[in-house]
Design an enzyme around this catalytic site. Structure first.
Site, short mmCIF file in Angstrom:
data_model
loop_
_atom_site.label_atom_id
_atom_site.label_comp_id
_atom_site.label_asym_id
_atom_site.label_seq_id
_atom_site.Cartn_x
_atom_site.Cartn_y
_atom_site.Cartn_z
N GLY A 274 36.52 52.68 32.19
CA GLY A 274 36.77 53.69 33.32
C GLY A 274 38.18 54.31 32.98
N PHE A 275 39.18 53.54 33.03
CA PHE A 275 40.40 54.09 32.77
C PHE A 275 41.08 55.38 33.59
CE2 PHE A 275 38.35 53.17 28.67
CZ PHE A 275 39.10 52.02 28.27
N GLY A 502 34.93 45.65 31.66
CA GLY A 502 35.39 45.32 30.61
C GLY A 502 36.43 44.28 30.37
N LEU A 663 47.34 35.23 33.77
CA LEU A 663 45.95 34.36 34.10
C LEU A 663 45.27 33.85 32.89
CD1 LEU A 663 45.40 36.61 37.17
CD2 LEU A 663 46.60 34.63 37.15
N ASN A 664 44.95 34.50 32.03
CA ASN A 664 44.16 34.54 31.02
C ASN A 664 44.60 35.02 29.70
OD1 ASN A 664 42.30 34.68 28.93
ND2 ASN A 664 40.42 34.37 30.35
N LYS A 666 43.88 35.39 26.87
CA LYS A 666 42.88 36.34 25.78
C LYS A 666 42.52 37.58 26.49
CE LYS A 666 39.19 34.68 23.18
NZ LYS A 666 38.19 33.51 23.03
N THR A 667 42.22 37.77 27.65
CA THR A 667 42.03 38.77 28.19
C THR A 667 43.21 39.72 28.48
OG1 THR A 667 42.00 37.61 30.43
CG2 THR A 667 39.73 38.05 29.45
N GLY A 736 46.77 46.00 33.43
CA GLY A 736 45.72 46.77 32.94
C GLY A 736 46.19 47.99 32.14
N GLU A 737 47.63 48.43 32.80
CA GLU A 737 48.15 49.92 32.49
C GLU A 737 49.22 49.57 31.79
OE1 GLU A 737 46.67 53.10 35.46
OE2 GLU A 737 46.66 51.09 36.43
#
Ligand SMILES: Cc1cc2nc3c(=O)[nH]c(=O)nc-3n(C[C@H](O)[C@H](O)[C@H](O)COP(=O)(O)OP(=O)(O)OC[C@H]3O[C@@H](n4cnc5c(N)ncnc54)[C@H](O)[C@@H]3O)c2cc1C
Lengths: 770, 325
Positions: A274-275, A502, A663-664, A666-667, A736-737
């Protein structure tokens, strides 16, 4: 996407009377911060096997009964009007059902512009869509052809004849600067900030730098092309979309097409990236309108070129950054001004000065952004809008100042870190930027850096080290509803109309639910991506995760209350009040005496219930009003520059982050690395070639628009302080950013260290280093 | 996209394209251009079933069938041993997936990457529509010519492989209804002049059958260096294919072909001439390539290529002079 923060805050302001809850100063931190089990584990994505095996479909793989296929025709001029449009041949072509133009397009209003306070809007452009013969930018949709097959539609589209009357267009940035507008506010913040007399401080500063930095346009290039499948059934509308704004899109389409909100369903289970580019644009409206006219389901998939033509990207900008410092390097003046593009029918101001407000202390500030109007598809948010290019300018300037002063650039930054927000004076909720820098520098081996540029050489390659800081504001959105169903078999389902693009949303919320409910991870399912589920806000501003954590946490409280009620007098916890129990170990447990425990299965069995369902929304994000909340990064880069060709090869990147609870891992690492790769692209390769003579984009393809190829991406190490933010759900802030800002400056600064050449215009292509 | 006919050729005689037909190799270029409305063939004659053989010839050279895939050529032991420069040039191009599809014939015949040529909907181009004008001039010229351009057209030929073939003195074997003939690669591509739509000397009804290379004196003492905007998957801004042999420290034979600078692989004959018989010091190489560049005419926006060609050529040749053939 601070717009989200904007919306969140403004809605919060209306509910200030609400009871403060645990994220506020009066509340205590989320107790789960201290009781992580699944949270914090590197759990693989639940959608991983589906994606790896091709079973998570893109939206345009949807096939509905009777489905037809659409192709768009884009304007080839920039300003003017359609003089003649002849669709006779197209209409007569095999398989063609409809040629839709401004003449037969249903009369529609303007798409409600993304203003997220009411979840009813997701638009990026206030221009009418095929309502008149006017052309307002190059690439605008002027017609859509619908046929039985995609090939027939594509072919028929070539048969539509259009003559235009051209009018002069505003396409040159430099020319348009003269008429630049000055907005009162940039998102939530006042645009013009003036503290002290920064120009005077600059003139009298012991050390000073004052330069202009230029960054180009960027276009969105999500791997999944934008696409829609729309079907009407009477006045009910079904839309399969690839979107990061499910509920706002459904609501906006309902109001646009004049049907009840409940009649519109938007489904978007997997979004292939999305971005910021996957909100509402013309393609959804055109497809829904075409489906109505054709009386059949219609599929539209933009071509890659189509994405460049009608989906906006990052605005080009020209920024002045001037910093004055005293003999010790303490900032006396911080000036950050500039120009970017925002046509009057767009809403996205490219907030490159927002990060500057919180980054460093300074005796004086002068900050203002100006906007030039061009005839273009409106620019929009693109991952880490504002901060990406703002940090390039400011963090290059800091490096330049360090060089002028002959001071280590990390040290210069550390000397100027604020201990509260430099402008508002608000406390930071959590702010371990100093630690991020020192840990990162240590791990990276920053002490190996030679301060004198151009001195380390290996054959034809000049080696350099550089660093830069990045930041991103915390945002939590109001209106994140979560529906929680607990079943008698001890399983639970979490559902909400949020987005899986994703980044691992379903995975992380499953981990969260496991800990919040005290259930094994395998017992949790998370369902997302459908407006028929309870409403959730857009996925933007890196806010989705914490917004959902707050929603799920509220739902868990309601579940606790409901279970307490159902437990009845025979329960081991009978008589306890809500505040005296918590959810743990597959049931309700007394806080004071953990031996008093009643299992979910037992409670439901006794109550004769198969399941219990509750729905709750996260509390209003009041914490954002009380605190200055930011995540921060320290980015380090090692690279080589060919003394022969000027080619830059990045050997190593390291990102050291201070962003609350991870929180994770890996992600999170995936998000941070991906963000850093975008930063790498912005530094070295990415640039939309916008022909200023015509207003046309000349590289609308992945062959010609250079995002980094695998060989351009070096090993990237990420690390974090991991310190929970006591004022946020789970102690987390969005990530995310966060990966992107700071990377371009770290690279530009490393290029300077390698070569002694200061490049102030991105991308740093080899010709700038010859 | 328009409806097209499709036929697969079983033999060379079966493969002469009729009017409005186009030969189809891997389709990695032609199909893209059809989608963009740049090419409008009435039919596609698939020639991937013709010879893809790679075989040594009696004179110590090599013959490569036109249908050989780019990846097969680059991987072939004889190519790697005798013409390592060719293998490197091919591997420097495109992506593994594209090279797996692309054929030698298609690679030679691929069209320019000029953005204005590719933009049939929105830009003028004399190559695409003769006489319509050239929007590249005054536009984005980063990938455009500094040698041999005309006021009509400033496009470059994008092939990496062809640059190596030019340095290797390759010949193109072609066949048509009138029989077969051989065209030296040096004469295969035309400069634009006032007919930029005519790109090669191949007849409209002719087909490339194979490419032949004479024995090469260079082998190890040859190199292909490609300079580009990202580390892979980008066309050359400038590339240099070069080979050199020395006798008693003096240049015996030298080949320099430049890519990304003209409508054809640019053999730097003047530079070669200047260097032959001299000691290849950095200064001598610099002087030679500077002499070649005297005839360069850069465009606004690609002036940097002059310096880039000079530096890259000096770097490549100075490295080669120490390498045994
Ligand atoms: C994204 C991308 C990046 C690329 N990067 C590079 C790069 O870095 N360097 C590089 O060199 N190339 C690059 N290429 C181009 C690639 O090398 C060519 O597309 C390929 O070589 C063409 O071969 P083909 O067999 O697919 O040709 P086709 O597309 O099938 O045909 C191309 C042309 O050749 C003609 N033709 C085919 N066979 C014959 C024959 N036997 N006789 C006469 N004419 C014939 C066709 O009629 C057509 O006009 C790139 C391509 C893409 C799409």
């Amino acid at each position: 996407m601070s717009r989200v923060q904007n919306a969140a805050i403004s809605s919060v302001r209306t509910v200030l009377g609400w009871v403060p809850d645990r994220w506020l100063p009066s509340g205590s931190p989320d107790p789960l911060i201290a009781r992580q089990q699944e949270i914090g584990r590197p759990t693989s994505r639940v959608d991983g096997p589906l994606k790896a095996s091709g079973r998570a479909p893109f939206v345009t793989e949807t096939v509905l009964a009777g489905q037809t296929y659409a192709t768009l025709i884009h304007s080839t001029i920039t300003r003017g009007r359609i003089l003649r449009l002849d669709s006779t041949a197209a209409e007569a072509a095999p398989g063609v059902l409809l040629v839709m133009t401004y003449r037969n397009m249903p009369r529609l209003g303007i798409v409600p512009m993304a203003s997220l306070t009411n979840l009813g809007a997701a638009g990026n452009s206030a221009l009418p869509i095929m309502q008149d013969p006017e052309v307002r930018y190059n690439g605008q949709v002027v017609a859509a052809v619908v046929a039985e097959t995609q090939e027939q539609a594509d072919h028929a589209a070539t048969l539509v004849e259009i003559d235009y009357a051209q009018e002069p267009a505003a396409t040159r940035f430099e020319d348009a600067k003269a008429g630049a507008r000055t907005l009162t506010s940039i998102l939530i913040e006042r645009n013009h900030v003036s503290v002290g007399d920064a120009e005077r401080e600059l003139r009298s500063a012991v050390h000073a730098v004052d330069n202009v930095y230029r960054t180009p346009r960027h276009n969105h290039n999500a791997i999944e092309l934008h696409g829609v499948v729309a079907a009407w059934d009477g006045d009910a509308l079904l839309v399969h979309d690839s979107t990061q704004a499910i509920v706002p899109t459904a609501n906006a389409l309902a109001s646009l097409f004049g049907v009840a909100k409940e009649k519109v369903r938007v489904i978007s289970p997997y979004v292939g990236g999305g971005f910021g580019g996957k909100m509402m644009w013309d393609h959804q409206v055109v497809t829904v309108a075409a489906a109505r006219l054709a009386g059949r389901p219609v599929r539209l998939r933009l071509t890659r070129e189509g994405v460049y033509r009608i989906i906006g990207g990052r605005s080009p900008a020209e920024q002045r950054v001037a910093i004055g410092a005293d003999a010790d390097g303490r900032f006396a003046a911080m000036i950050h001004t500039g120009y970017s593009v925002m046509p009057p029918y767009g809403r996205f101001p490219e907030q490159y000065t927002l990060g500057t407000r919180a980054a460093y202390r300074s005796k004086s500030f002068e900050i203002i952004q100006r906007h030039v109007d061009l005839d273009i598809v409106p620019n929009t948010f693109m991952r880490t809008p504002g901060e990406t290019i703002g940090a390039f300018a400011v963090e290059s300037a800091v490096d330049e100042l360090a060089h002028v002063m002959d001071l280590d650039p990390v040290e210069l930054r550390l000397r100027n870190l604020p201990d509260r927000h430099p402008l508002s004076g608000q406390p930071f909720s959590q702010h371990a930027v100093h630690q991020a820098w020192t840990d990162g520098a240590e791990r990276f081996g920053w002490s190996r850096r030679q301060a004198k540029p151009g001195t380390v050489r290996d054959g034809e390659w000049l080696t350099g080290l550089g660093c830069g800081a990045g930041s991103f504001p915390y945002a939590r959105m109001p209106g994140a509803n979560v529906r929680l169903t607990l079943r008698r078999d001890g399983s639970a389902e979490v559902s909400t109309a949020a987005h899986e693009m994703g980044m691992g949303t379903a995975t992380v919320q499953a981990q969260h639910a496991a800990d919040r409910l005290g259930l094994p991870l395998e017992q949790i399912t998370v369902t997302l991506g459908d407006s028929a589920l309870v409403a959730a806000p857009i996925a933007g501003g890196s806010s989705q995760t914490v917004s959902l954590v707050a929603g799920l946490s509220a739902a868990a409280d309601d579940l606790r209350d409901e279970l307490l009620r159902l437990a009845g007098p025979d329960s081991p916890i009978a008589g306890l009040k809500a505040a005296e129990v918590r959810l743990a170990d597959g049931g309700l447990v007394s806080v004071a005496d953990p031996a008093r425990h009643d299992g979910y299965r037992e409670i439901l069995a006794r109550a004769g219930r198969d399941e219990v369902t509750v729905t709750a929304a996260g509390s209003p994000p009041l914490e954002m009003l009380k605190y200055s909340m930011h995540s921060s990064s320290a980015i380090f880069c090692e690279l080589r520059v060919s003394a022969v060709t000027g080619e830059v090869r990045v050997d190593r990147l390291l990102g050291s982050f201070d962003c609350g609870t991870i929180l994770n891992p890996k992600t999170a690492a995936g998000q941070l690395r991906g963000g850093m790769i975008m930063g790498l692209g912005s530094a070295l390769t990415e640039e939309t070639l916008f022909d200023e003579r015509t207003g046309r984009i000349m590289n609308p393809s992945l062959a010609d628009y250079h995002i980094p190829a695998h060989l351009d991406v070096p090993p990237i190490e990420v690390m974090w302080t991991g310190i929970p933010d006591p004022r946020t759900p789970m102690g987390a802030r969005g990530i995310g950013e966060l990966g992107t800002p700071g990377v371009a400056a770290a690279i530009a600064n490393a290029v300077f260290n390698a070569t002694g050449k200061r490049v102030r215009e991105l991308p740093i292509t080899l010709d700038k280093l010859l | 996209m328009n409806p097209v006919q499709y036929r697969r050729a079983e033999s060379v005689e079966d493969a002469f394209p009729g009017a409005q037909w186009r030969l189809l190799g891997g389709g990695t270029n032609l199909v893209d251009l059809m989608r963009k409305g740049v090419e409008h063939p009435a039919g596609l004659l698939d020639v991937t079933g013709l010879s893809e053989e790679i075989a040594a010839s009696d004179d110590g050279g090599l013959v490569i069938g036109a249908a050989a895939r780019n990846s097969a050529v680059a991987a072939h032991p004889l190519v790697r041993r005798r013409y390592p420069m060719l293998a490197r040039a091919i591997l420097a191009g495109a992506s593994a997936q594209i090279r797996n599809m692309a054929t030698v014939g298609g690679n030679l015949m691929q069209r320019t990457r000029c953005a204005y040529f590719a933009d049939a909907a929105g830009s003028r181009c004399n190559k695409r529509a003769p006489g319509s004008g050239c929007d590249a001039i005054g536009g984005f010229t980063r990938y455009h010519a500094i040698f041999g351009a005309s006021p009509e057209c400033v496009a470059t030929h994008p092939s990496d492989m062809a640059v190596a073939l030019a340095a290797l003195d390759a010949r193109v074997n072609v066949a048509g209804p009138g029989g077969t003939r051989t065209i030296p690669l040096a004469e295969f591509y035309r400069l634009p002049g006032d007919r930029p739509d005519l790109e090669t000397t191949l007849g409209a009804d002719e087909i490339i059958v194979s490419v032949a290379m004479p024995a090469s004196p260079f082998a190890g003492a040859s190199a292909y260096r490609k300079v580009r905007d990202r580390a892979s998957y980008a066309f050359a801004l400038v590339s240099v294919a070069a080979g050199v042999t020395l006798r008693d420290g003096v240049v015996d034979d030298v080949r320099i072909a430049l890519g990304g600078v003209a409508a054809r692989p640019w053999r730097a004959l003047r530079a070669e001439e200047t260097l032959r018989g001299t000691r290849p010091t950095d200064e001598a190489i610099d002087a030679a390539i500077t002499a070649e560049l005297a005839s360069a005419e850069p465009l606004p926006g690609n002036e940097f290529k002059i310096e880039l060609v000079r530096r890259t050529t000096v770097a490549v040749l100075s490295e080669l002079r120490g390498t045994p053939a």
